[in-house]
Motif scaffolding. Structure first.
Motif, mmCIF file in Angstrom:
data_model
loop_
_atom_site.group_PDB
_atom_site.id
_atom_site.type_symbol
_atom_site.label_atom_id
_atom_site.label_comp_id
_atom_site.label_asym_id
_atom_site.label_seq_id
_atom_site.Cartn_x
_atom_site.Cartn_y
_atom_site.Cartn_z
ATOM 1 N N TYR A 85 -52.699 42.728 -17.610
ATOM 2 C CA TYR A 85 -52.658 42.130 -18.942
ATOM 3 C C TYR A 85 -54.054 42.057 -19.549
ATOM 4 O O TYR A 85 -54.234 42.278 -20.755
ATOM 5 N N LYS A 86 -55.052 41.756 -18.726
ATOM 6 C CA LYS A 86 -56.431 41.729 -19.217
ATOM 7 C C LYS A 86 -56.842 43.121 -19.711
ATOM 8 O O LYS A 86 -57.446 43.255 -20.782
ATOM 9 N N ALA A 87 -56.526 44.145 -18.924
ATOM 10 C CA ALA A 87 -56.858 45.515 -19.330
ATOM 11 C C ALA A 87 -56.092 45.923 -20.576
ATOM 12 O O ALA A 87 -56.619 46.614 -21.449
ATOM 13 N N TRP A 88 -54.853 45.493 -20.667
ATOM 14 C CA TRP A 88 -54.017 45.827 -21.827
ATOM 15 C C TRP A 88 -54.605 45.238 -23.108
ATOM 16 O O TRP A 88 -54.691 45.903 -24.138
ATOM 17 N N LYS A 89 -55.010 43.982 -23.063
ATOM 18 C CA LYS A 89 -55.562 43.327 -24.243
ATOM 19 C C LYS A 89 -56.975 43.806 -24.564
ATOM 20 O O LYS A 89 -57.406 43.726 -25.712
ATOM 21 N N SER A 90 -57.700 44.280 -23.577
ATOM 22 C CA SER A 90 -59.088 44.694 -23.791
ATOM 23 C C SER A 90 -59.206 46.138 -24.246
ATOM 24 O O SER A 90 -60.274 46.561 -24.682
#
Length: 236
Positions: A85-90
């Motif tokens: 999720y962090k990679a998705w939002k970043s």
């Protein structure tokens, strides 16, 4: 929580506030108990809603579902979900590509997948004669087809069907994904060696004819050794 020392809100200022009498003190403690049991988790998640990967696992699951991501349950679910999720939002919203696709698959199937853009034989009928573009020569041309091969021991077709929509949204719209099961095996070579070990012993008794016997031992090794020993009894 994603913080090493994360703690839920405890209403410390209220705990340290002055109470006029026992009734006010009981009401204060009742409110604190109700807050900690019913609202503390929600208050924590609300404070990190802008960076959802720092929140509770319940918050992460909700945000992941809202964005259409899909994960398979397993031992690494929490760590993988937070990172995903962090990679998705970043990620760069205009930069869809193979990097995030590889990140997503690595979280789900560590070292158990392959991503290959495909090439088509010029003399063949498209798309019936596809092969990896990495090994293509002048007789082939690159295509918009991308094959994702996943280790058959790590997933099922049902799970792949759940992931297909989000995987397709990760890459540029001009590319077309299709899936294959990847079967891996290990080949072990065994090298054999033998050793022949033997001994011949001759004993000469004092007053008899020589007696001779032979003892041969065969075991596995990488050496050949033969020895001959002659034993003479002590003379008077």
């Amino acid at each position: 929580m994603d913080f090493p020392n994360a703690q839920l809100p405890e209403l410390t200022p209220l705990k340290n506030s002055f109470a006029v009498d026992d009734v006010e003190n009981d009401l204060r403690n009742l409110f604190i108990d109700l807050f900690e049991s019913l609202m503390a988790q929600s208050a924590f998640d609300l404070n990190v809603i802008g960076v959802g990967h720092l929140g509770s696992m319940d918050l992460i699951r909700k945000l992941v579902n809202v964005d259409g991501l899909a994960l398979i349950d397993g031992e690494r679910e929490e760590t993988a979900t937070r990172y995903l999720y962090k990679a998705w939002k970043s990620r760069n919203k205009n930069g869809r590509g193979f990097h995030f696709l590889a990140t997503y698959l690595q979280l789900l199937f560590p070292n158990g997948y392959a991503i290959e853009q495909m090439a088509q034989t010029k003399a063949g009928t498209y798309p019936n004669q596809l092969s990896p573009l990495l090994r293509a020569d002048s007789t082939k041309f690159s295509t918009s087809r991308v094959r994702i091969a996943i280790d058959s021991s790590k997933t099922t077709w049902e799970n792949i069907d759940k992931m297909a929509p989000i995987l397709s949204s990760i890459i540029p719209a001009r590319l077309i994904l299709y899936f294959a099961m990847l079967t891996t095996w290990r080949k072990t070579n065994y090298i054999g060696a033998t050793m022949l070990s033997g001994s011949t012993t001759v004993v000469y008794p004092a007053a008899s004819q020589p007696t001779e016997w032979e003892n041969i031992t065969r075991i596995g090794a990488a050496m050949i050794g033969i020895s001959t020993n002659t034993i003479y009894p002590k003379t008077s």
